[in-house]
Design a protein around this motif. Structure first.
Motif, PDB file in Angstrom:
ATOM      1  N   PHE A 179       0.821  -1.202   0.000  1.00  0.00           N
ATOM      2  CA  PHE A 179       0.000   0.000   0.000  1.00  0.00           C
ATOM      3  C   PHE A 179       0.862   1.263   0.000  1.00  0.00           C
ATOM      4  O   PHE A 179       1.964   1.274   0.553  1.00  0.00           O
ATOM      5  CB  PHE A 179      -0.855   0.062   1.265  1.00  0.00           C
ATOM      6  N   SER A 180       0.313   2.335  -0.556  1.00  0.00           N
ATOM      7  CA  SER A 180       0.795   3.663  -0.200  1.00  0.00           C
ATOM      8  C   SER A 180       0.210   3.979   1.166  1.00  0.00           C
ATOM      9  O   SER A 180      -0.738   3.317   1.615  1.00  0.00           O
ATOM     10  CB  SER A 180       0.336   4.694  -1.227  1.00  0.00           C
ATOM     11  N   LEU A 194       0.939   0.878  11.656  1.00  0.00           N
ATOM     12  CA  LEU A 194       1.185  -0.384  12.355  1.00  0.00           C
ATOM     13  C   LEU A 194      -0.130  -1.054  12.753  1.00  0.00           C
ATOM     14  O   LEU A 194      -0.321  -2.257  12.539  1.00  0.00           O
ATOM     15  CB  LEU A 194       2.050  -0.149  13.591  1.00  0.00           C
ATOM     16  N   LYS A 195      -1.045  -0.274  13.319  1.00  0.00           N
ATOM     17  CA  LYS A 195      -2.333  -0.835  13.716  1.00  0.00           C
ATOM     18  C   LYS A 195      -3.113  -1.322  12.507  1.00  0.00           C
ATOM     19  O   LYS A 195      -3.809  -2.345  12.557  1.00  0.00           O
ATOM     20  CB  LYS A 195      -3.141   0.208  14.493  1.00  0.00           C
ATOM     21  N   ALA A 196      -2.976  -0.598  11.393  1.00  0.00           N
ATOM     22  CA  ALA A 196      -3.673  -1.003  10.172  1.00  0.00           C
ATOM     23  C   ALA A 196      -3.124  -2.324   9.642  1.00  0.00           C
ATOM     24  O   ALA A 196      -3.888  -3.211   9.252  1.00  0.00           O
ATOM     25  CB  ALA A 196      -3.542   0.087   9.114  1.00  0.00           C
ATOM     26  N   LEU A 197      -1.801  -2.478   9.653  1.00  0.00           N
ATOM     27  CA  LEU A 197      -1.194  -3.729   9.198  1.00  0.00           C
ATOM     28  C   LEU A 197      -1.601  -4.889  10.101  1.00  0.00           C
ATOM     29  O   LEU A 197      -1.888  -5.996   9.623  1.00  0.00           O
ATOM     30  CB  LEU A 197       0.326  -3.598   9.166  1.00  0.00           C
ATOM     31  N   LYS A 198      -1.621  -4.646  11.402  1.00  0.00           N
ATOM     32  CA  LYS A 198      -2.039  -5.686  12.350  1.00  0.00           C
ATOM     33  C   LYS A 198      -3.498  -6.082  12.124  1.00  0.00           C
ATOM     34  O   LYS A 198      -3.858  -7.263  12.211  1.00  0.00           O
ATOM     35  CB  LYS A 198      -1.822  -5.195  13.783  1.00  0.00           C
ATOM     36  N   ASN A 199      -4.315  -5.080  11.800  1.00  0.00           N
ATOM     37  CA  ASN A 199      -5.719  -5.353  11.520  1.00  0.00           C
ATOM     38  C   ASN A 199      -5.874  -6.238  10.286  1.00  0.00           C
ATOM     39  O   ASN A 199      -6.663  -7.192  10.285  1.00  0.00           O
ATOM     40  CB  ASN A 199      -6.465  -4.028  11.323  1.00  0.00           C
ATOM     41  N   LEU A 200      -5.095  -5.954   9.253  1.00  0.00           N
ATOM     42  CA  LEU A 200      -5.122  -6.771   8.038  1.00  0.00           C
ATOM     43  C   LEU A 200      -4.665  -8.191   8.328  1.00  0.00           C
ATOM     44  O   LEU A 200      -5.255  -9.158   7.846  1.00  0.00           O
ATOM     45  CB  LEU A 200      -4.227  -6.147   6.961  1.00  0.00           C
ATOM     46  N   PHE A 201      -3.612  -8.305   9.131  1.00  0.00           N
ATOM     47  CA  PHE A 201      -3.048  -9.620   9.441  1.00  0.00           C
ATOM     48  C   PHE A 201      -4.037 -10.488  10.213  1.00  0.00           C
ATOM     49  O   PHE A 201      -4.109 -11.706  10.029  1.00  0.00           O
ATOM     50  CB  PHE A 201      -1.754  -9.462  10.234  1.00  0.00           C
ATOM     51  N   PHE A 207       1.404 -11.664   4.248  1.00  0.00           N
ATOM     52  CA  PHE A 207       2.241 -10.480   4.103  1.00  0.00           C
ATOM     53  C   PHE A 207       1.415  -9.263   3.679  1.00  0.00           C
ATOM     54  O   PHE A 207       0.562  -9.356   2.798  1.00  0.00           O
ATOM     55  CB  PHE A 207       3.322 -10.758   3.052  1.00  0.00           C
ATOM     56  N   TYR A 208       1.710  -8.102   4.319  1.00  0.00           N
ATOM     57  CA  TYR A 208       1.187  -6.803   3.888  1.00  0.00           C
ATOM     58  C   TYR A 208       2.281  -5.767   4.138  1.00  0.00           C
ATOM     59  O   TYR A 208       3.051  -5.884   5.101  1.00  0.00           O
ATOM     60  CB  TYR A 208      -0.058  -6.394   4.680  1.00  0.00           C
ATOM     61  N   ALA A 209       2.322  -4.732   3.310  1.00  0.00           N
ATOM     62  CA  ALA A 209       3.328  -3.681   3.496  1.00  0.00           C
ATOM     63  C   ALA A 209       2.735  -2.321   3.174  1.00  0.00           C
ATOM     64  O   ALA A 209       1.720  -2.211   2.467  1.00  0.00           O
ATOM     65  CB  ALA A 209       4.547  -3.946   2.616  1.00  0.00           C
ATOM     66  N   VAL A 210       3.401  -1.262   3.690  1.00  0.00           N
ATOM     67  CA  VAL A 210       3.000   0.104   3.381  1.00  0.00           C
ATOM     68  C   VAL A 210       4.243   0.968   3.223  1.00  0.00           C
ATOM     69  O   VAL A 210       5.153   0.929   4.053  1.00  0.00           O
ATOM     70  CB  VAL A 210       2.069   0.689   4.477  1.00  0.00           C
ATOM     71  N   THR A 211       4.307   1.725   2.137  1.00  0.00           N
ATOM     72  CA  THR A 211       5.395   2.677   1.946  1.00  0.00           C
ATOM     73  C   THR A 211       5.017   3.987   2.633  1.00  0.00           C
ATOM     74  O   THR A 211       3.866   4.421   2.563  1.00  0.00           O
ATOM     75  CB  THR A 211       5.668   2.917   0.447  1.00  0.00           C
ATOM     76  N   GLY A 213       6.885   7.071   2.379  1.00  0.00           N
ATOM     77  CA  GLY A 213       7.642   8.203   1.872  1.00  0.00           C
ATOM     78  C   GLY A 213       9.028   8.277   2.475  1.00  0.00           C
ATOM     79  O   GLY A 213       9.746   7.277   2.554  1.00  0.00           O
ATOM     80  N   GLU A 214       9.409   9.445   2.953  1.00  0.00           N
ATOM     81  CA  GLU A 214      10.745   9.647   3.514  1.00  0.00           C
ATOM     82  C   GLU A 214      10.958   8.845   4.803  1.00  0.00           C
ATOM     83  O   GLU A 214      12.093   8.684   5.255  1.00  0.00           O
ATOM     84  CB  GLU A 214      10.981  11.135   3.792  1.00  0.00           C
ATOM     85  N   ASN A 215       9.877   8.323   5.372  1.00  0.00           N
ATOM     86  CA  ASN A 215       9.986   7.524   6.605  1.00  0.00           C
ATOM     87  C   ASN A 215      10.190   6.043   6.339  1.00  0.00           C
ATOM     88  O   ASN A 215      10.238   5.251   7.281  1.00  0.00           O
ATOM     89  CB  ASN A 215       8.750   7.747   7.478  1.00  0.00           C
ATOM     90  N   GLY A 216      10.273   5.642   5.075  1.00  0.00           N
ATOM     91  CA  GLY A 216      10.626   4.270   4.755  1.00  0.00           C
ATOM     92  C   GLY A 216       9.454   3.362   4.456  1.00  0.00           C
ATOM     93  O   GLY A 216       8.448   3.783   3.877  1.00  0.00           O
ATOM     94  N   VAL A 217       9.561   2.126   4.897  1.00  0.00           N
ATOM     95  CA  VAL A 217       8.543   1.116   4.610  1.00  0.00           C
ATOM     96  C   VAL A 217       8.350   0.223   5.833  1.00  0.00           C
ATOM     97  O   VAL A 217       9.299  -0.075   6.558  1.00  0.00           O
ATOM     98  CB  VAL A 217       8.929   0.271   3.370  1.00  0.00           C
ATOM     99  N   MET A 218       7.109  -0.169   6.063  1.00  0.00           N
ATOM    100  CA  MET A 218       6.778  -1.064   7.172  1.00  0.00           C
ATOM    101  C   MET A 218       5.993  -2.241   6.606  1.00  0.00           C
ATOM    102  O   MET A 218       5.206  -2.081   5.675  1.00  0.00           O
ATOM    103  CB  MET A 218       5.949  -0.329   8.226  1.00  0.00           C
ATOM    104  N   TRP A 219       6.219  -3.417   7.157  1.00  0.00           N
ATOM    105  CA  TRP A 219       5.474  -4.584   6.708  1.00  0.00           C
ATOM    106  C   TRP A 219       5.277  -5.567   7.856  1.00  0.00           C
ATOM    107  O   TRP A 219       5.939  -5.488   8.885  1.00  0.00           O
ATOM    108  CB  TRP A 219       6.169  -5.261   5.531  1.00  0.00           C
ATOM    109  N   ILE A 220       4.325  -6.466   7.650  1.00  0.00           N
ATOM    110  CA  ILE A 220       4.033  -7.498   8.634  1.00  0.00           C
ATOM    111  C   ILE A 220       4.001  -8.846   7.925  1.00  0.00           C
ATOM    112  O   ILE A 220       3.506  -8.968   6.808  1.00  0.00           O
ATOM    113  CB  ILE A 220       2.702  -7.209   9.366  1.00  0.00           C
ATOM    114  N   ASP A 221       4.577  -9.837   8.572  1.00  0.00           N
ATOM    115  CA  ASP A 221       4.646 -11.173   7.986  1.00  0.00           C
ATOM    116  C   ASP A 221       4.926 -12.168   9.105  1.00  0.00           C
ATOM    117  O   ASP A 221       5.767 -11.914   9.974  1.00  0.00           O
ATOM    118  CB  ASP A 221       5.756 -11.224   6.931  1.00  0.00           C
ATOM    119  N   ASN A 222       4.198 -13.264   9.099  1.00  0.00           N
ATOM    120  CA  ASN A 222       4.417 -14.320  10.091  1.00  0.00           C
ATOM    121  C   ASN A 222       4.369 -13.781  11.525  1.00  0.00           C
ATOM    122  O   ASN A 222       5.248 -14.066  12.346  1.00  0.00           O
ATOM    123  CB  ASN A 222       5.748 -15.034   9.824  1.00  0.00           C
TER     124      ASN A 222
END
Length: 303
Positions: A179-180, A194-201, A207-211, A213-222
């Protein structure tokens, strides 16, 4: 082999000093015309890395389409499976960029192009990696369904959508939905990434991820969340950085690297893209991306 499916645009770029506080006339320092579009730029990124890649999109038959075909051919990017629609305008966008590299983008795609239901005949292979953006939602839905049953591995660029059942199915079926930040909020209606990724999981364990911008990328897996932050740079141009990220991530996955490696590689590629102007004419080299990626770290996020 990587197959990139989705949008291709003619981008019209106007460089200005600063964005005015209210709508007024401003003088541009430069005007440029170049190839854009999420899937097309991702494909050209893979091409820059000497990866085997093909682009499949929807193109009209107007003056803009002639420019698109010329640019794709000059970059030796295969696009023969793309759909050419008669009496149809190709997609175009108008972009204002200030000296800090920030942008205002207005994208236009004709309804005839968007509503074309036909998708090409995909010769699916487990040896291929597929990338799509959801501006071609029928193709994205088909590929996501194939990834759900294990026929292919698929990366999804999840941005610029209207929420519906098809989008939900695409997200939960795709191997690697990315996601953006805006896209993640639109999908989950949760401000915290983070809460959104946890909700998806919780809804589907994958696996889910979100970019960010200048703050990088976060993802959740396993059951574990991770974060990769880019090094600080002088930003010159942000336009296309997300597309480069997706192309680089897909390239790394196609090379059978693990997710951590793919995330560092993609973060480095997007970072380097922001240090130069010129859109597809200033894509980073494989060597420069590998050097920067080696300096990045993956951080586990407390969940």
């Amino acid at each position: 082999m990587i197959i990139c499916v989705g949008s291709v645009f003619v981008d019209h770029i106007a460089n200005i000093d600063i964005f005015p506080k209210k709508p007024i006339k401003v003088l541009a320092n430069n005007i440029d015309k170049r190839l854009g579009g999420a899937a097309a730029v991702a494909a050209l990124t893979v091409k820059k890395f000497d990866g085997k890649v093909e682009f499949i999109g929807r193109i009209g038959d107007d003056d803009a389409s002639a420019f698109i075909k010329k640019e794709l051919n000059s970059n030796k990017l295969k696009f023969s499976k793309s759909l050419i629609l008669k009496n149809t305008s190709s997609s175009q966008s108008y972009i204002f960029e200030d000296k800090k590299g920030e942008r205002l983008l207005a994208a236009y795609t004709s309804k005839k192009l968007l509503l074309a239901k036909k998708i090409p005949h995909f010769v699916l292979s487990s040896n291929h990696t597929y990338l799509f953006d959801i501006r071609w939602i029928e193709a994205a839905l088909y590929l996501s369904r194939q990834s759900a049953i294990g026929k292919i591995k698929c990366v999804g660029d999840i941005d610029n959508f209207k929420m519906n059942k098809k989008i939900k199915e695409i997200v939960f079926n795709t191997t690697y939905p990315i996601f953006s930040e805006t896209g993640l909020y639109d999908f989950c209606k949760i401000k915290s990434p983070l809460k959104a990724l946890k909700n998806l999981f919780k809804r589907k364990n994958k696996f889910y991820a979100v970019t960010l911008g200048e703050n990088g990328v976060m993802w959740i897996d396993n059951h574990q969340a991770y974060f990769c932050k880019p090094l600080k740079i002088k930003v010159v141009e942000t336009n296309g950085a997300g597309d480069v990220f997706h192309g680089a991530f897909t390239y790394s996955v196609d090379q059978n690297n693990n997710i951590n490696h793919a995330m560092k590689f993609a973060t480095a590629a997007a970072t380097l893209k922001c240090t130069k102007k010129g859109g597809i004419r200033s894509l980073p080299s494989l060597n420069s991306v590998n050097k920067l990626a080696a300096k990045l770290k993956i951080i586990k996020v407390l969940t």
